[in-house]
Design a protein around this motif. Sequence first.
Motif, PDB file in Angstrom:
ATOM      1  N   SER A 359      24.247  69.695  36.377  1.00  0.00           N
ATOM      2  CA  SER A 359      24.923  69.942  35.103  1.00  0.00           C
ATOM      3  C   SER A 359      24.266  71.091  34.335  1.00  0.00           C
ATOM      4  O   SER A 359      24.953  71.925  33.738  1.00  0.00           O
ATOM      5  N   ASP A 360      22.927  71.152  34.364  1.00  0.00           N
ATOM      6  CA  ASP A 360      22.215  72.237  33.685  1.00  0.00           C
ATOM      7  C   ASP A 360      22.443  73.580  34.367  1.00  0.00           C
ATOM      8  O   ASP A 360      22.592  74.620  33.712  1.00  0.00           O
ATOM      9  N   SER A 363      27.651  72.914  35.689  1.00  0.00           N
ATOM     10  CA  SER A 363      28.370  72.220  34.610  1.00  0.00           C
ATOM     11  C   SER A 363      28.368  70.734  34.908  1.00  0.00           C
ATOM     12  O   SER A 363      28.098  70.312  36.044  1.00  0.00           O
ATOM     13  N   ASN A 365      31.003  68.881  35.017  1.00  0.00           N
ATOM     14  CA  ASN A 365      32.105  68.657  35.962  1.00  0.00           C
ATOM     15  C   ASN A 365      31.634  68.848  37.399  1.00  0.00           C
ATOM     16  O   ASN A 365      32.000  68.075  38.299  1.00  0.00           O
TER      17      ASN A 365
END
Length: 390
Positions: A359-360, A363, A365
């Motif tokens: 995610s970092d 994203s 998603n």
Amino acid sequence: MAKGEMMYKGKFKYIIFIITTSLFWFSLYAYVPIFPGYIEDLGVSHGMVGIIIGSYGFSQMIIRIPLGIISDRLNKRKLFILLGIISSFLSGLGLWLFSSALSMLFFRALAGIAAASWVAFSVLFSSYYRSDEATKATGYIMAANNFGQVLAMLAGGSAAEIFGARSSFLLAAAAAVLAFISGMLISENKEITRKPLSFAELASVGKSGNLIIVSVLAILSQFVVFATVYGFTPIVAESLGASSAQLGLLSTLSILPGIPAGALSGSYFSNKFGEKKTLFAGFIIAAFSCIAIPFAKSFSVLVITQVIGGFGKGVTLPLLMGLSIKNVEENKRGSAMGFFQAIYGLGMFTGPVAVGFISDIASLNAGFYFTAFICFIAAFTVKLFVKDLS
């Protein structure tokens, strides 16, 4: 009168254990629905959110086997049950008192140490029953476990809605106090003739090809659950405007379908379709529920994806647990189950950590798509390596 008193004392033994078990799991899960968003709101990265959430699984993985061996050798389970409850109390109280990233990491890991005492709960409660009633004992204590978690998430979300997020930590600590009071009344059974596990035995049974495959699948199953339900799905819900009470409802509806799914997986589904097809379907359903999360544009749609996914996820772990000891010699079943339960803690840790860092870098998603990919890997591992054992 004496006979009536004996019957009352006999029933009381079971009732007090069920109450203690429910309160114990309540204390561990009261703040789970709001926890990921609470951590994120303090300004830490998703990677750190994942590490904090995953610490619960990491400490369990490290502690569970040594704790089981020590409790077996001392032939004392009540002591470790009470120590587990105390650890849960300190975890909830610490999270309420301190709010730095490092303190949350420490106190959530302490909750994992508390959860590792579950082995003492299950062994002691099972000892209240005859050996041919083992499944009945497991059914009762797992029902208490599930009831405590479901009630905790509903109550914790509601408390956070009314009194603020930190109140759910205090609620968890209060439940642990009640669990300790009822736990003091638990009856120790000194007549348990369980042979203590050893690391050598665990290593020996761990060489079984079937157990390795089933354990790897359990890692992947827990990876998905802790990356989504107990990890980053609540953060998506918050971005859609969900309140704390709705977060509690979402978490509850994510695990509720798993209760009937788990009950049916080892009986109706496996008898009708076979273990292989049942597991394959469970992972595929979970995969599509993960893929659907980024496309949910409202809280109600997100709930639907999680209810469906909850059923798929609920099918896999109980069935894998049964397969881990199926066709294993009676005297090696304890070792096989110990190996299995220690191994799947790796998924509880790596799931939220991996999705947090993805995610970092990319994203959130992308993290959910990666989790779906893990589900597909698990499904095709089932297709290639799992054989129906019925």
